[in-house]
Motif scaffolding. Structure first.
Motif, PDB file in Angstrom:
ATOM      1  N   SER A  30      -0.487  29.622 -40.259  1.00 29.76           N
ATOM      2  CA  SER A  30      -1.484  30.656 -40.533  1.00 29.76           C
ATOM      3  C   SER A  30      -2.854  30.337 -39.930  1.00 29.76           C
ATOM      4  CB  SER A  30      -1.628  30.870 -42.044  1.00 29.76           C
ATOM      5  OG  SER A  30      -1.979  29.660 -42.686  1.00 29.76           O
ATOM      6  N   ASN A  31      -3.012  29.151 -39.374  1.00 32.56           N
ATOM      7  CA  ASN A  31      -4.263  28.803 -38.694  1.00 32.56           C
ATOM      8  C   ASN A  31      -4.348  29.394 -37.291  1.00 32.56           C
ATOM      9  OD1 ASN A  31      -5.104  27.291 -40.872  1.00 32.56           O
ATOM     10  ND2 ASN A  31      -4.601  25.314 -39.969  1.00 32.56           N
ATOM     11  N   TYR A  32      -3.233  29.928 -36.813  1.00 32.37           N
ATOM     12  CA  TYR A  32      -3.147  30.370 -35.431  1.00 32.37           C
ATOM     13  C   TYR A  32      -2.992  31.880 -35.325  1.00 32.37           C
ATOM     14  CZ  TYR A  32      -2.347  25.486 -34.238  1.00 32.37           C
ATOM     15  OH  TYR A  32      -2.474  24.127 -34.076  1.00 32.37           O
ATOM     16  N   ALA A  33      -3.737  32.469 -34.392  1.00 35.84           N
ATOM     17  CA  ALA A  33      -3.390  33.795 -33.914  1.00 35.84           C
ATOM     18  C   ALA A  33      -2.200  33.640 -32.974  1.00 35.84           C
ATOM     19  CB  ALA A  33      -4.572  34.414 -33.174  1.00 35.84           C
ATOM     20  N   TYR A  95       7.544  35.014 -23.730  1.00 34.27           N
ATOM     21  CA  TYR A  95       7.036  33.785 -24.319  1.00 34.27           C
ATOM     22  C   TYR A  95       6.174  34.100 -25.538  1.00 34.27           C
ATOM     23  CZ  TYR A  95       8.100  31.803 -19.713  1.00 34.27           C
ATOM     24  OH  TYR A  95       8.724  31.402 -18.561  1.00 34.27           O
ATOM     25  N   CYS A  96       6.306  33.311 -26.571  1.00 35.16           N
ATOM     26  CA  CYS A  96       5.322  33.389 -27.638  1.00 35.16           C
ATOM     27  C   CYS A  96       4.346  32.237 -27.478  1.00 35.16           C
ATOM     28  CB  CYS A  96       5.946  33.396 -29.028  1.00 35.16           C
ATOM     29  SG  CYS A  96       6.600  31.828 -29.601  1.00 35.16           S
ATOM     30  N   ALA A  97       3.148  32.428 -28.008  1.00 34.62           N
ATOM     31  CA  ALA A  97       2.087  31.451 -27.826  1.00 34.62           C
ATOM     32  C   ALA A  97       1.157  31.477 -29.029  1.00 34.62           C
ATOM     33  CB  ALA A  97       1.310  31.748 -26.550  1.00 34.62           C
ATOM     34  N   ALA A  98       0.492  30.353 -29.259  1.00 28.88           N
ATOM     35  CA  ALA A  98      -0.406  30.196 -30.400  1.00 28.88           C
ATOM     36  C   ALA A  98      -1.811  29.880 -29.918  1.00 28.88           C
ATOM     37  CB  ALA A  98       0.099  29.092 -31.318  1.00 28.88           C
ATOM     38  N   SER A  99      -2.783  30.515 -30.566  1.00 32.41           N
ATOM     39  CA  SER A  99      -4.173  30.343 -30.183  1.00 32.41           C
ATOM     40  C   SER A  99      -5.057  30.160 -31.413  1.00 32.41           C
ATOM     41  CB  SER A  99      -4.646  31.572 -29.409  1.00 32.41           C
ATOM     42  OG  SER A  99      -6.037  31.510 -29.146  1.00 32.41           O
ATOM     43  N   MET A 100      -6.114  29.384 -31.247  1.00 33.06           N
ATOM     44  CA  MET A 100      -7.104  29.259 -32.313  1.00 33.06           C
ATOM     45  C   MET A 100      -8.126  30.385 -32.236  1.00 33.06           C
ATOM     46  SD  MET A 100      -6.104  26.671 -34.031  1.00 33.06           S
ATOM     47  CE  MET A 100      -7.509  26.250 -35.036  1.00 33.06           C
ATOM     48  N   THR A 101      -8.006  31.231 -31.222  1.00 37.70           N
ATOM     49  CA  THR A 101      -8.975  32.315 -30.996  1.00 37.70           C
ATOM     50  C   THR A 101      -8.353  33.647 -31.382  1.00 37.70           C
ATOM     51  OG1 THR A 101      -9.937  31.090 -29.153  1.00 37.70           O
ATOM     52  CG2 THR A 101     -10.429  33.440 -29.293  1.00 37.70           C
ATOM     53  N   GLY A 102      -8.955  34.340 -32.304  1.00 38.09           N
ATOM     54  CA  GLY A 102      -8.463  35.646 -32.694  1.00 38.09           C
ATOM     55  C   GLY A 102      -8.681  36.669 -31.600  1.00 38.09           C
ATOM     56  N   GLY A 103      -7.733  37.565 -31.429  1.00 31.33           N
ATOM     57  CA  GLY A 103      -7.877  38.601 -30.419  1.00 31.33           C
ATOM     58  C   GLY A 103      -7.739  38.106 -29.000  1.00 31.33           C
ATOM     59  N   ALA A 104      -7.126  36.955 -28.802  1.00 26.89           N
ATOM     60  CA  ALA A 104      -6.977  36.384 -27.463  1.00 26.89           C
ATOM     61  C   ALA A 104      -5.974  37.200 -26.661  1.00 26.89           C
ATOM     62  CB  ALA A 104      -6.536  34.931 -27.560  1.00 26.89           C
ATOM     63  N   LEU A 105      -6.358  37.572 -25.455  1.00 22.73           N
ATOM     64  CA  LEU A 105      -5.522  38.417 -24.608  1.00 22.73           C
ATOM     65  C   LEU A 105      -5.089  37.726 -23.316  1.00 22.73           C
ATOM     66  CD1 LEU A 105      -7.476  41.801 -24.876  1.00 22.73           C
ATOM     67  CD2 LEU A 105      -5.695  40.918 -26.388  1.00 22.73           C
ATOM     68  N   PHE A 106      -5.611  36.547 -23.036  1.00 15.23           N
ATOM     69  CA  PHE A 106      -5.355  35.899 -21.758  1.00 15.23           C
ATOM     70  C   PHE A 106      -4.610  34.589 -21.964  1.00 15.23           C
ATOM     71  CE2 PHE A 106      -7.759  38.873 -19.352  1.00 15.23           C
ATOM     72  CZ  PHE A 106      -8.781  39.281 -20.187  1.00 15.23           C
TER      73      PHE A 106
END
Length: 123
Positions: A30-33, A95-106
């Protein structure tokens, strides 16, 4: 570190549906977008959809808007991509991917990636 494993890809006729799943392990999910990307042969990896940490905000590429739905279940540490009305141009490795940045599109905004699952849509 978070590990991601995609599943659910396959071969489908145009107009059909598939549901991709991405199971996460390691750090608190839940820490990841979370996002879904795809890459067709000879093309760059492109954004498909993303969902915020709590699942309340979603983002879609114009090419899939109205056909694909991203969702997540934090209790199961899993993100989903429901794909309806599939078209031959949706054929790609997803591919799925995890980001610490909400709304990340790139892609460069995502630090963790799965190995991918092949989706092939026949006309």
């Amino acid at each position: 570190q978070v590990q991601l494993v995609e599943s659910g890809g396959g071969l489908v006729q145009a107009g059909g549906s598939l549901r991709l799943s991405c199971a996460a392990s390691g750090r608190t999910f839940s820490n990841y977008a979370m996002g879904w990307f795809r890459q067709a042969p000879g093309k760059e990896r492109e954004f498909v959809a993303a969902v915020s940490w709590g699942g309340l905000s979603t983002y879609y590429a114009d090419s899939v808007k109205g056909r694909f739905t991203i969702s997540r279940n934090n209790a199961k540490s899993t993100v989903y991509l429901q794909m309806n009305s599939l078209r031959p141009e949706d054929t790609a490795v997803y591919y799925c991917a995890a980001s610490m940045t909400g709304g990340a599109l790139f892609p460069h905004e995502y630090a963790h990636w799965g190995q991918g699952t092949q989706v092939t849509v026949n006309s």
